[in-house]
Structure formats: C-alpha cells, structure tokens
Design a protein around this motif. Structure first.
Motif, PDB file in Angstrom:
ATOM      1  N   LEU A  87     -32.746   1.100  38.209  1.00  0.00           N
ATOM      2  CA  LEU A  87     -33.901   0.262  38.519  1.00  0.00           C
ATOM      3  C   LEU A  87     -33.447  -1.113  39.005  1.00  0.00           C
ATOM      4  CD1 LEU A  87     -36.968   0.003  38.535  1.00  0.00           C
ATOM      5  CD2 LEU A  87     -36.846  -0.640  36.125  1.00  0.00           C
ATOM      6  N   THR A  88     -32.441  -1.653  38.372  1.00  0.00           N
ATOM      7  CA  THR A  88     -31.898  -2.941  38.784  1.00  0.00           C
ATOM      8  C   THR A  88     -31.266  -2.836  40.166  1.00  0.00           C
ATOM      9  OG1 THR A  88     -31.518  -3.504  36.467  1.00  0.00           O
ATOM     10  CG2 THR A  88     -30.334  -4.808  38.097  1.00  0.00           C
ATOM     11  N   VAL A  89     -30.556  -1.745  40.425  1.00  0.00           N
ATOM     12  CA  VAL A  89     -29.953  -1.530  41.751  1.00  0.00           C
ATOM     13  C   VAL A  89     -31.045  -1.493  42.816  1.00  0.00           C
ATOM     14  CG1 VAL A  89     -28.725   0.154  43.197  1.00  0.00           C
ATOM     15  CG2 VAL A  89     -27.897  -0.351  40.885  1.00  0.00           C
ATOM     16  N   TYR A  90     -32.113  -0.761  42.545  1.00  0.00           N
ATOM     17  CA  TYR A  90     -33.210  -0.636  43.498  1.00  0.00           C
ATOM     18  C   TYR A  90     -33.874  -1.985  43.749  1.00  0.00           C
ATOM     19  CZ  TYR A  90     -37.461   1.071  45.732  1.00  0.00           C
ATOM     20  OH  TYR A  90     -38.477   1.277  46.603  1.00  0.00           O
ATOM     21  N   LEU A  91     -34.180  -2.703  42.698  1.00  0.00           N
ATOM     22  CA  LEU A  91     -34.827  -4.001  42.847  1.00  0.00           C
ATOM     23  C   LEU A  91     -33.906  -5.035  43.490  1.00  0.00           C
ATOM     24  CD1 LEU A  91     -36.879  -4.180  39.530  1.00  0.00           C
ATOM     25  CD2 LEU A  91     -37.704  -3.627  41.831  1.00  0.00           C
ATOM     26  N   SER A  92     -32.606  -4.907  43.291  1.00  0.00           N
ATOM     27  CA  SER A  92     -31.648  -5.805  43.952  1.00  0.00           C
ATOM     28  C   SER A  92     -31.702  -5.614  45.459  1.00  0.00           C
ATOM     29  CB  SER A  92     -30.223  -5.564  43.453  1.00  0.00           C
ATOM     30  OG  SER A  92     -30.115  -5.924  42.100  1.00  0.00           O
ATOM     31  N   GLU A  93     -31.803  -4.376  45.884  1.00  0.00           N
ATOM     32  CA  GLU A  93     -31.908  -4.087  47.319  1.00  0.00           C
ATOM     33  C   GLU A  93     -33.220  -4.639  47.872  1.00  0.00           C
ATOM     34  OE1 GLU A  93     -30.877  -2.898  51.058  1.00  0.00           O
ATOM     35  OE2 GLU A  93     -29.585  -2.899  49.297  1.00  0.00           O
ATOM     36  N   ILE A  94     -34.281  -4.497  47.123  1.00  0.00           N
ATOM     37  CA  ILE A  94     -35.573  -5.048  47.557  1.00  0.00           C
ATOM     38  C   ILE A  94     -35.477  -6.576  47.645  1.00  0.00           C
ATOM     39  CG2 ILE A  94     -37.977  -5.406  46.884  1.00  0.00           C
ATOM     40  CD1 ILE A  94     -37.975  -2.533  45.827  1.00  0.00           C
ATOM     41  N   ALA A  95     -34.856  -7.203  46.648  1.00  0.00           N
ATOM     42  CA  ALA A  95     -34.716  -8.663  46.659  1.00  0.00           C
ATOM     43  C   ALA A  95     -33.907  -9.135  47.859  1.00  0.00           C
ATOM     44  CB  ALA A  95     -34.074  -9.142  45.354  1.00  0.00           C
ATOM     45  N   ALA A  96     -32.871  -8.384  48.213  1.00  0.00           N
ATOM     46  CA  ALA A  96     -32.040  -8.749  49.361  1.00  0.00           C
ATOM     47  C   ALA A  96     -32.840  -8.693  50.663  1.00  0.00           C
ATOM     48  CB  ALA A  96     -30.823  -7.827  49.448  1.00  0.00           C
ATOM     49  N   ASN A  97     -33.884  -7.894  50.667  1.00  0.00           N
ATOM     50  CA  ASN A  97     -34.740  -7.738  51.847  1.00  0.00           C
ATOM     51  C   ASN A  97     -36.185  -8.086  51.508  1.00  0.00           C
ATOM     52  OD1 ASN A  97     -32.837  -6.514  53.874  1.00  0.00           O
ATOM     53  ND2 ASN A  97     -32.554  -5.143  52.143  1.00  0.00           N
ATOM     54  N   ALA A  98     -36.367  -9.071  50.635  1.00  0.00           N
ATOM     55  CA  ALA A  98     -37.700  -9.396  50.123  1.00  0.00           C
ATOM     56  C   ALA A  98     -38.705  -9.691  51.232  1.00  0.00           C
ATOM     57  CB  ALA A  98     -37.617 -10.571  49.152  1.00  0.00           C
ATOM     58  N   GLU A  99     -38.301 -10.459  52.210  1.00  0.00           N
ATOM     59  CA  GLU A  99     -39.237 -10.814  53.282  1.00  0.00           C
ATOM     60  C   GLU A  99     -39.658  -9.572  54.058  1.00  0.00           C
ATOM     61  OE1 GLU A  99     -41.927 -13.024  54.802  1.00  0.00           O
ATOM     62  OE2 GLU A  99     -40.538 -13.808  53.312  1.00  0.00           O
TER      63      GLU A  99
END
Length: 189
Positions: A87-99
C-alpha cells in the motif's frame, strides 16, 4: 517483449507523465509527446491508439509495483498490523505523480484512465480477498465486496490528493488502511 518495443513504450510513458505534471492532458498533443520522447509520431501509433491509453499504461506501473510487493497474503500467520508495504509502495507512486492523478481522477479527468485505475485496484482487492480466505465476507458476492473496497480506496486517495500541501505517504497509507479496516477492524477478525 522486444527490448526496442519496451524502450519506446517506456520513453512515451515517461514523456507523457512529465508533460502531464506540467499541464492538463487536453493541452498535450501526440506531437508534444513524441518530441519529448524523441521518437517518431508513427512509433506512437504503432504502440498506442491515443494518449489516454498511453497514460493508463504509464500509471499501471504503480499497480504493478504494488502487486509485486503484495506477495501472497496467505503466508501471513498473524493479522497484518498497520498498512501493508504494498500500500505504501502504491501511494508513493501516486505521490510522485500527484498532479497527474489529480487531473485524471478529478471531476474533469479522464474516464478511460479512471476506469483503468479502478479496474486495476479491483483486481488487487479481489486477489487479496481470495488469498485471505474472505471469511469476514462469507456469503457476499466477491464483486460486491471488491466494488465497495475499491470505491472506498479511490475515495480516500482522492481526498488525500485534494489536500494542499499533500500529506506524507505514510499518513495517507494509515488513513486508507484504517478506512478499509472499518471501525471494528473487520479484516483482522
């Protein structure tokens, strides 16, 4: 897969993600993408029908990373305490591409990309329920359970992305995990 094909797809995906961080998807042309990726326009159409499919493929990388981290839930003998690393890995990827995620999942976003993200999360949820045995959900159709969990996950992710400044990934993972567990921690039962 041919390494040239993979290299071209990665170049196109990376170019679109970089451009989508800077401006809305509607303002990005196939020409912009191919120029940024340093590939011919014909190469784009050999691999993708449109830029939304390209973006969906690029964002699939986050789910692929989470799936690799998820492993086999049946291996856990004790209930999982706190958010799983996947879950943290997935959300980290989302955060890296948040915009990018804000744009595609927002009210004026991409239906194609949002549907693909929803479908990929749904698959992860179904696999997780199946591997965990689904005891808490006995008697419920798996598609109903998966739809509820997927919708909740996307809702929390959307609310997290709307915050300014964006809270840290570990905070979002905790929020999402707690919402998924519910007030009684049903997944731990």
């Amino acid at each position: 897969m041919d390494t040239r094909v993979e290299r071209t797809r990665r170049a196109l995906q990376g170019a679109l993600l970089e451009l989508a961080r800077e401006r809305p998807l509607d303002d990005i042309t196939v020409g912009d993408i191919t120029e940024h990726a340093d590939v011919h326009r014909s190469s784009f159409y050999q691999h993708y029908a449109d830029k939304e499919t390209l973006l969906a493929d690029a964002l699939d990388g986050a789910v692929d990373a989470a799936e690799a981290e998820l492993g086999d839930l049946a291996e856990f003998e004790q209930p999982i305490e706190g958010p799983p690393h996947a879950l943290t890995v997935y959300l980290s990827e989302i955060a890296a591409n948040a915009e990018v995620y804000r744009r595609v999942l927002g009210d004026r976003g991409s239906a194609v990309v949002a549907a693909r993200v929803r479908a990929r999360i749904d698959v992860l949820v179904r696999e997780g329920i199946t591997q965990a045995g689904g005891g808490t959900y006995a008697g419920l159709p798996i598609d109903v359970v998966a739809a509820g969990i997927t919708g909740s996950a996307l809702g929390v992710i959307g609310a997290w992305l709307e915050r300014d400044p964006l809270p840290p990934v570990d905070v979002a993972a905790d929020w999402l995990w707690r919402v998924l567990l519910g007030p009684s921690g049903a997944w731990r039962a």
